[in-house]
Enzyme design. Structure first.
Site, PDB file in Angstrom:
ATOM      1  N   GLY A 256      39.100   9.032  -0.968  1.00  0.00           N
ATOM      2  CA  GLY A 256      40.543   8.888  -1.179  1.00  0.00           C
ATOM      3  C   GLY A 256      41.349   9.625  -0.125  1.00  0.00           C
ATOM      4  N   ARG A 257      40.876  10.798   0.235  1.00  0.00           N
ATOM      5  CA  ARG A 257      41.617  11.608   1.206  1.00  0.00           C
ATOM      6  C   ARG A 257      41.611  10.975   2.597  1.00  0.00           C
ATOM      7  NH1 ARG A 257      39.499  17.274  -1.539  1.00  0.00           N
ATOM      8  NH2 ARG A 257      41.068  17.200  -3.193  1.00  0.00           N
TER       9      ARG A 257
ATOM     10  N   SER B   6      48.339  20.214   0.371  1.00  0.00           N
ATOM     11  CA  SER B   6      47.911  20.766   1.664  1.00  0.00           C
ATOM     12  C   SER B   6      47.201  22.104   1.469  1.00  0.00           C
ATOM     13  CB  SER B   6      49.121  20.952   2.578  1.00  0.00           C
ATOM     14  OG  SER B   6      49.607  19.699   2.985  1.00  0.00           O
TER      15      SER B   6
ATOM     16  N   GLN C  30      66.125  13.093  12.523  1.00  0.00           N
ATOM     17  CA  GLN C  30      66.920  13.853  13.495  1.00  0.00           C
ATOM     18  C   GLN C  30      67.326  12.963  14.673  1.00  0.00           C
ATOM     19  OE1 GLN C  30      67.644  16.768  12.412  1.00  0.00           O
ATOM     20  NE2 GLN C  30      68.984  17.344  14.104  1.00  0.00           N
TER      21      GLN C  30
ATOM     22  N   ARG D  21      70.445   3.095  21.461  1.00  0.00           N
ATOM     23  CA  ARG D  21      71.571   3.987  21.170  1.00  0.00           C
ATOM     24  C   ARG D  21      71.994   4.725  22.431  1.00  0.00           C
ATOM     25  NH1 ARG D  21      75.761   5.577  17.792  1.00  0.00           N
ATOM     26  NH2 ARG D  21      75.763   7.827  17.453  1.00  0.00           N
TER      27      ARG D  21
ATOM     28  N   GLU E 261      46.367  13.751  -4.339  1.00  0.00           N
ATOM     29  CA  GLU E 261      44.941  13.836  -3.983  1.00  0.00           C
ATOM     30  C   GLU E 261      44.618  15.196  -3.341  1.00  0.00           C
ATOM     31  OE1 GLU E 261      42.821  10.474  -2.730  1.00  0.00           O
ATOM     32  OE2 GLU E 261      44.106   9.071  -3.794  1.00  0.00           O
TER      33      GLU E 261
ATOM     34  N   SER F  49      44.730  14.448 -13.074  1.00  0.00           N
ATOM     35  CA  SER F  49      45.737  15.493 -13.333  1.00  0.00           C
ATOM     36  C   SER F  49      46.276  15.448 -14.758  1.00  0.00           C
ATOM     37  CB  SER F  49      46.920  15.327 -12.378  1.00  0.00           C
ATOM     38  OG  SER F  49      46.524  15.561 -11.058  1.00  0.00           O
TER      39      SER F  49
END
Lengths: 385, 266
Positions: A249-250, A373, A343, A275, A370, A130
Site C-alpha cells: 500500500g505504501r 510520516s 505560491q 503569466r 497508511e 484504524s
C-alpha cells in the site's frame, strides 16, 4: 516535462501505462473538479476501470489478474493519481491490501469467491484497521471478534475506512484474544466482511479536506455475524498480514504522491510560461526557474525511490523499510510541490477555480494515511538498528 | 466473415509538428505515434460486426508503414482484432497514395476478405485517397464518410448513412464493399489490460513488396506519380491589433475597415 516513463519497459508494459494515461485523461480528469465539489464517488468509473483490468494488475493470472510487475502498476497508478488522487486511492488500496492478503493467505475457496471477482473488477474491496482510539498505535485496536458455533461475531467500530460505504467487501482487523488474556498485536485477526452483512453499518461519509470524491467513513459492527470461513489465514496473524499489505500500500501512496506532484508541476510549467509580470513571463525569473527545477528533481527522485522499492519487492525482498522511504519521500514531495505550486500561482492558486488548490488539499493526506510520516520514520529508523 | 481493417499510424494530434530546416520533411524525433483517429472507428465497427456476426468471424488489421507501426497494430489487437498483416518495406517511404493502396489491396487479397473498414482519411496528410483506391483495385463498391452502419441478416448487403448538408443520405450496397468511417459512427473501446496481454500472442504477419509480388520500382517511391517538393511550416501567428483611444463609433468603423481590407474576412 517529467511524465511517467521508465527506461526498459516492454511494449506490453508501455501499452498498459498508455492505456492508464488515456483513460485518466478522458474519463477522470475532466470530471475530477466536479466530483471534488460535490463529494461524488463515481462508482461507474471505478467499475469501468475494473472491467479494463486495473483492479487486478498485480494479481497472478491464475486468479484472473494481469500478473503484472509492481513498477507497471505504480506507473498506471501515477497516471490515475495525476488525474484524480481520490480515484487512485480506491485503486491503490484494492490492489495492494485486500488483494495481497488473499493472494498470500486466502484458501482456495476464498480466492475463488473473493479474489477472482476482485481481479476482474466485479467486486471492490477495502481495508479497515484504524479506530477512533487506535491510529498510529494500531495494535491497540479494540474491535472484538468472538468465535461461536456457527462462525464469528464482530463488535466494535472502525474509523476512516476508505470505501467503507462503497466497497463490496472489507478486510477488517479485529481482536480474537479475550479480555484478561490480551496478546497485543498477536491478538489481532483479519476477517473478510461483505458490506451487506447484517450488523455492518457504514456511517455518514466524513467531510474531508481532500480526496473528497473518495468515500471515507466509520464502520459500526454490531453483532455482525460471519461464517467460519470469514477468517483469513491464521488467527492472531492479522497484524502481520496488515503490515504486509501496508508495504504494498505504501508503494502505492508513493505513486499517488508522485502523480499529484507531477500534475501540480505540469500546471506550473504552463502557467509560468503564460503569466506575465514586470513585462516578462514568470518563467524568465530565476527565482521561478529554481523553484520549477527543484520541483522536477524531487518528483524524479520520489518516483525512482518508489520504483526501486517495487523492483526489490518483485524480487522477493522484504521491503518494509524501502516502502516506508518511498511513501515518506513521495508524500512530503507532494506536499512541498503543491505548496510551491500555490505560491507560483499566487492569488489564483488560492482560488478553487484553479486546479492547484485541489492538488494541495489532496496531497496532505498522503502524509497521514497508511502510516503518518512519523511512523514511516520510525519504521526506517528501526530497520537501521 | 473475414473482416478487414485498414489502419494507418500517424503522429498524435497533440504532437507539435516541426518542419525540417531544408523543407524535405518533418522532424520525426520525439513524435508520439498513434492509430489515426478515424481508423479507430473502423476498428470498433469491425469488432462490433464480429461480435454480431459471431461464428468464425475474424478481424484482420492491414497496415503499411515502418517498424514503429507494430505498436499501433498491437493496440488494435489489444482492442480485440484477431490478426494483422504489416506491409513493411523501405521502398514505401515516399510512395504516393496509389502505391500504398496497391500494396494494401494485394495484402488484403492474399488474406481474403468479406468486408473492409477504413478511416475516412488519415489525419496526417488528409489525402483521403487510399481507401477509395483500394476498393477500386479490388473492384468492389465503396462508401466513404459513413456515420451509420447496418448489415442484413444474411450478410449480403449493408445499409449505411452519410451526413450531408442539411440531412442524411442512406445508401444500400452489396458486399463485399469498403467503408470509410466517420466520427460519430461509434465510440471506440479502450484496449483492456487482458486485451493487451492477449495481443502479445496474436499473429502479426510481416511482408515486404517482393513478398506481395509487387515491384518496388512501380509501387514504391520510385514509381510515385506525386512528388512533395517542399514542406513549409505554418506562418507564425501575428500579434493582434488593439484599437485604442478612439470613440466607439470611430473604432467600429476602423474595425470594419481592417476586417475588410487587411484581414479580408468580410
Amino acid at each position: 516535462m517529467p511524465t511517467a516513463t521508465e527506461a526498459g519497459l516492454s511494449d506490453t508494459q508501455r501499452q498498459v501505462v498508455e492505456l492508464a494515461r488515456e483513460f485518466a485523461r478522458e474519463r477522470i480528469e475532466p470530471f475530477a473538479a466536479e466530483w471534488d465539489r460535490t463529494s461524488h464517488f463515481p462508482r461507474d468509473v471505478i467499475d469501468e476501470m475494473g472491467k479494463l483490468g486495473f483492479f487486478g494488475m498485480t494479481t497472478p493470472e491464475e486468479y484472473d489478474g494481469m500478473g503484472l510487475d509492481t513498477v507497471t502498476y505504480l506507473l498506471a497508478l501515477e497516471e490515475v493519481a495525476a488525474a484524480d488522487a481520490a480515484i487512485a486511492v480506491s485503486m491503490g488500496i484494492h490492489n495492494a491490501i485486500p488483494t495481497t492478503m488473499l493472494v498470500k493467505h486466502g484458501t482456495t475457496e476464498q480466492r475463488e469467491r473473493w479474489l477472482k471477482p476482485m481481479a476482474r473488477g466485479e467486486l471492490l474491496a477495502g481495508f479497515a484497521l484504524s479506530e477512533a482510539e487506535a491510529g498510529s498505535d494500531a495494535a491497540s485496536l479494540a474491535a472484538q471478534a468472538t468465535k461461536e458455533k456457527q462462525g464469528w461475531v464482530l463488535n466494535g467500530a472502525k474509523a476512516w475506512a476508505t470505501n467503507a460505504g462503497t466497497a463490496d467487501l472489507m478486510m477488517i482487523m479485529a481482536r480474537t484474544d479475550q479480555t484478561g488474556a490480551r496478546r497485543g498485536a498477536k491478538g489481532i485477526s483479519t476477517f473478510i466482511v461483505p458490506t451487506d452483512s447484517p450488523g455492518y453499518t457504514a456511517c455518514k461519509p466524513e467531510d474531508k479536506m481532500g480526496l473528497r470524491a473518495s468515500n471515507t467513513a466509520a464502520i459500526e459492527l454490531s453483532d455482525c455475524r460471519l461464517p467460519a470461513d470469514a477468517l483469513l489465514g491464521d488467527g492472531g496473524m492479522g497484524f502481520v498480514y496488515a503490515m504486509e499489505g501496508l508495504d504494498a500500500g505504501r508503494l502505492g501512496i508513493g505513486a499517488q504522491g508522485v502523480g499529484i506532484a507531477r500534475r501540480a508541476l505540469e500546471h506550473c510549467i504552463r502557467y509560468t510560461a503564460e503569466r506575465r509580470q514586470f513585462e516578462k513571463p514568470l518563467h524568465d525569473f530565476q527565482a521561478v526557474q529554481f523553484k520549477l527545477a527543484d520541483m522536477a528533481t524531487r518528483i524524479e527522485a520520489a518516483r525512482a525511490l518508489a520504483h526501486r522499492a517495487a523492483v526489490r519487492k518483485d524480487a522477493g525482498e522484504n521491503v518494509g523499510m524501502h516502502a516506508s522511504m518511498a511513501k515518506l519521500f513521495a508524500s512530503e514531495t507532494a506536499m512541498w510541490v503543491t505548496t510551491q505550486a500555490i505560491q507560483l500561482f499566487g492569488g489564483y492558486g488560492y482560488m478553487r477555480d484553479f486546479p492547484v488548490e485541489k492538488l494541495f488539499r489532496d496531497a496532505k493526506v498522503t502524509e497521514i494515511y497508511e502510516g503518518t510520516s512519523e511512523i514511516q520514520r520510525l519504521v526506517i529508523a528501526r530497520a537501521l538498528r | 466473415m473475414k473482416i478487414i481493417v485498414i489502419l494507418k499510424q500517424v503522429p498524435d494530434s497533440e504532437t507539435k509538428i516541426k518542419v525540417k530546416g531544408d523543407g524535405s520533411g518533418i522532424e520525426t524525433d520525439g513524435i508520439k505515434y498513434v492509430i489515426s483517429p478515424y481508423d479507430e472507428y473502423a476498428v470498433e465497427e469491425a469488432l462490433k460486426l464480429k461480435e454480431k456476426a459471431g461464428g468464425d468471424s475474424t478481424v484482420t488489421v492491414v497496415s503499411a508503414g515502418p517498424d514503429r507501426t507494430v505498436e499501433s497494430i498491437r493496440t488494435a489487437l489489444a482492442m480485440g482484432a484477431d490478426a494483422a498483416v504489416h506491409v513493411n518495406d523501405p521502398a514505401l517511404e515516399g510512395a504516393d497514395s496509389l502505391g500504398v493502396a496497391r500494396a494494401l489491396a494485394k495484402a488484403i487479397q492474399d488474406n481474403g476478405f468479406d468486408i473492409i473498414f477504413a478511416g475516412k482519411q488519415g489525419i496526417d496528410q488528409d489525402n483521403s485517397q487510399v481507401p477509395s483506391a483500394v476498393a477500386e483495385l479490388l473492384d468492389i463498391p465503396q462508401v466513404n464518410i459513413i456515420a451509420k452502419f447496418e448489415i442484413t441478416e444474411d450478410k449480403s448487403k449493408a445499409t449505411v448513412s452519410r451526413r450531408i448538408e442539411g440531412g442524411e443520405e442512406t445508401i444500400e450496397t452489396s458486399l463485399p464493399a469498403l467503408f470509410g468511417c466517420e466520427k460519430g459512427l461509434n465510440e471506440p473501446r479502450y484496449a483492456s489490460l487482458p486485451g493487451i496481454m492477449k495481443a502479445k500472442k496474436k499473429p502479426v504477419k510481416t511482408v515486404d513488396l517482393a513478398g506481395l509480388g509487387l515491384d518496388a520500382g512501380e509501387v514504391g517511391a520510385a514509381g510515385s506519380h506525386v512528388k512533395i517538393l517542399k514542406w513549409i511550416p505554418l506562418p507564425e501567428r501575428q500579434a493582434g491589433k488593439i484599437l485604442q483611444g478612439m470613440e466607439t463609433a470611430e473604432a467600429s468603423k476602423e474595425l470594419v475597415r481592417l476586417l475588410r481590407e487587411e484581414a479580408k474576412v468580410i
